[in-house]
Design an enzyme around this catalytic site. Structure first.
Site, short mmCIF file in Angstrom:
data_model
loop_
_atom_site.label_atom_id
_atom_site.label_comp_id
_atom_site.label_asym_id
_atom_site.label_seq_id
_atom_site.Cartn_x
_atom_site.Cartn_y
_atom_site.Cartn_z
N CYS A 243 -10.06 -1.08 -2.34
CA CYS A 243 -11.34 -0.96 -2.18
C CYS A 243 -11.92 -2.09 -1.34
CB CYS A 243 -12.13 -1.05 -3.65
SG CYS A 243 -11.74 0.57 -4.32
N CYS B 200 -2.36 11.89 7.69
CA CYS B 200 -2.79 10.90 6.92
C CYS B 200 -2.52 9.53 7.70
CB CYS B 200 -1.91 10.54 5.60
SG CYS B 200 -0.08 10.34 5.88
#
Length: 414
Positions: free
Chosen positions: A71, A372
Site C-alpha cells: 500500500c 498483469c
C-alpha cells in the site's frame, strides 16, 4: 546535511522522483509537486520530511502505513492515483509506438482482496507473528489489520498465527501462508518450510492439522500437498463452480476479475469457436463458454484438472476442450488453433512472445489480451499490430489497490 527536493513525478515502482543536478532521486511515500527534506544516499531519499504537502495527499487508513511494504500509494487521493495508473499503461504502449483508446482505470474497493500471502516468524520472546515485509527489507512488519484484505481474512489472523506455529519447527524455515477465501471457507497453502532437514515432522503435521480444524479451515496444504481437507475449496467462474487446486492461481479480487471477464466476453460475442490460452482453472473459460465452444490450454496440470472437474457444474455451456500444455515451450500453432475465430490469452508477467507469434498465423479476427504487466503486453501487442491487427481499446484494472501494480485488458481486431 539534508537536501531540499521537489518531487516531479511518480515512477513506475510508486516512488516520487526528484530531478536534481546529480540525477534522479527516488523518494518513497511522496507525491508530485511536494517539497521534501531528506538525506540522499546513492540516489535514494532517506528520512523524508514533508515540507510542503500536495493538495492530493490524504490520510492513510492503515495503522501500518509507512512501515509495511504494501500500500505504498495509500496517501494519494483516488482521482489522481487512478489517473497515474492510466498513465503507466499509456507510457508502456507509447514506448512501442502504440496509440489507442485507453478507458478510465477500473477501481477495486478496499476490503476486497480474497487472497493474501502472510509471512510468519517467531520473535526472540517466542511469540509467533504474521505480517508483510517492510519496504525494501527482509524485516517483517507484524500486522493486526489490512485495509485491502477481505475482512473475513483479517478476522482469521489470530487462528492463522496458531497454524503458522507448527511450521516454525526448523530455524531455517520461513513460512509464508497463502490464504484464500473461497465459497466453502479458508484455503491455506504454506510454503517456505525447510526441506533439507527432512521437512515437517509427523508431530508438527498433526499440530498443524489440529490448529486448522480448530480454525475451521476448508483445507490446509504444504507446498501444494494436502494435509487436511474438511471441505473442497470452491470458486465461481461465470456459471460454473470449480474446485481450487492447492496452491493454484486465482485472481486476487473478484471485482477486478469480473471487470476483466465481462470485457473479454463482450469482445468475442458472435464467435464460433474461442481459444483460452493460459487459462488456469477456467477464470475466463467458463464465461466464454456461454458464447461459443472453447479450447482451453495451460501449463498447470492441476489447473486443467480443476477446470475439467467444473465442467459438469453448470448448465447451458458450449463444449469445453481442455489441455495441459506448456505454452512457453510448446505454444499452440495455427494448426492447433484451426477454427478459432477468437482468442483470449492471459499469460504471466513475462508475457507470451512465442505464443503471440503463433496467433499471428491464425484466422482469428479478434484477440483479447489480459495482462498483469503493461510492458510485456505492449511488446506482444506490437507483434499483433505489425501482423495486421488493430488495438481497439485498452482498459487498465487496479486489482492491487494502493500499489504500483496495474493490470489491463486489450481488445485487438483484424
Amino acid at each position: 546535511m539534508d537536501d531540499l527536493l521537489t518531487i516531479d513525478r511518480i515512477g513506475a515502482q510508486g516512488d516520487g522522483i526528484a530531478e536534481t543536478p546529480g540525477g534522479p532521486v527516488f523518494a518513497p511515500l511522496t507525491l508530485p509537486g511536494e517539497r521534501v527534506r531528506a538525506e540522499v544516499k546513492d540516489g535514494r531519499a532517506e528520512r523524508v520530511e514533508i515540507v510542503e504537502a500536495s493538495p492530493d495527499r490524504i490520510a492513510p487508513v492503515s495503522p501500518h502505513y509507512g512501515d509495511c511494504g504494501g500500500c505504498s500509494l495509500q496517501h494519494w487521493a483516488a482521482g489522481p492515483y487512478l489517473d497515474w495508473k492510466w498513465e503507466q499503461v499509456r507510457l508502456a504502449l507509447a514506448r512501442e509506438g502504440i496509440e489507442t483508446e485507453i478507458e478510465a482505470t477500473v477501481a477495486s474497493p478496499p476490503g476486497s482482496r480474497r487472497r493474501i500471502a502472510l509471512h510468519a516468524r517467531r520473535t526472540p520472546e517466542g511469540r509467533v507473528i504474521l505480517g508483510f515485509k517492510a519496504r525494501k527489507s527482509w524485516r517483517l512488519v507484524e500486522v493486526s489489520t489490512c485495509p485491502v484484505a477481505d475482512p473475513r481474512l483479517v478476522a482469521a489472523f489470530p487462528a492463522l498465527a496458531k497454524i503458522a506455529a507448527a511450521f516454525l519447527e526448523h530455524p531455517k524455515s520461513a513460512p509464508t501462508l497463502h490464504v484464500t477465501w473461497t465459497l466453502t471457507g479458508l484455503d491455506v497453502d504454506v510454503t517456505g518450510v525447510e526441506r533439507k532437514s527432512g521437512g515437517l515432522s509427523a508431530d508438527r503435521q498433526m499440530q498443524a492439522i489440529r490448529a486448522a480444524n480448530a480454525a475451521d479451515l476448508a483445507r490446509l496444504s504444504l507446498a501444494g500437498d494436502t494435509l487436511m481437507m474438511a471441505r473442497q475449496p470452491l470458486v465461481a467462474f461465470g456459471p460454473a463452480t470449480v474446485p481450487v487446486p492447492a496452491g493454484g492461481f486465482l485472481q486476487a479480487v473478484p471485482e477486478a476479475e469480473a471487470a476483466m471477464t465481462s470485457r473479454a466476453v463482450a469482445a468475442v460475442k458472435g464467435a464460433k469457436k474461442i481459444a483460452d490460452l493460459f487459462c488456469g482453472a477456467g477464470t475466463f473459460t467458463f464465461p466464454l463458454a456461454t458464447v461459443a465452444p472453447v479450447l482451453a490450454a495451460d501449463g498447470s496440470a492441476a489447473g486443467i484438472a480443476a477446470l475439467k472437474a467444473g465442467v459438469g457444474s453448470a448448465k447451458g455451456l458450449r463444449q469445453i476442450t481442455a489441455e495441459a500444455r506448456d505454452l512457453f515451450r510448446r505454444p499452440l500453432s495455427p494448426f492447433d488453433l484451426k477454427g478459432c475465430d477468437a482468442i483470449v490469452f492471459d499469460p504471466p508477467r513475462a508475457g507470451a512472445v512465442d505464443q503471440t507469434a503463433q496467433i499471428v498465423g491464425t484466422k482469428a479476427s479478434v484477440v483479447v489480451g489480459v495482462s498483469c504487466n503493461p510492458v510485456t503486453f505492449a511488446r506482444d501487442a506490437r507483434t499483433l499490430i505489425d501482423a495486421g491487427f488493430r488495438l481497439e481499446t485498452v482498459t487498465p484494472i487496479d486489482q492491487f489497490l494502493w500499489s504500483a501494480h496495474v493490470e489491463l485488458v486489450g481488445v485487438f481486431r483484424r
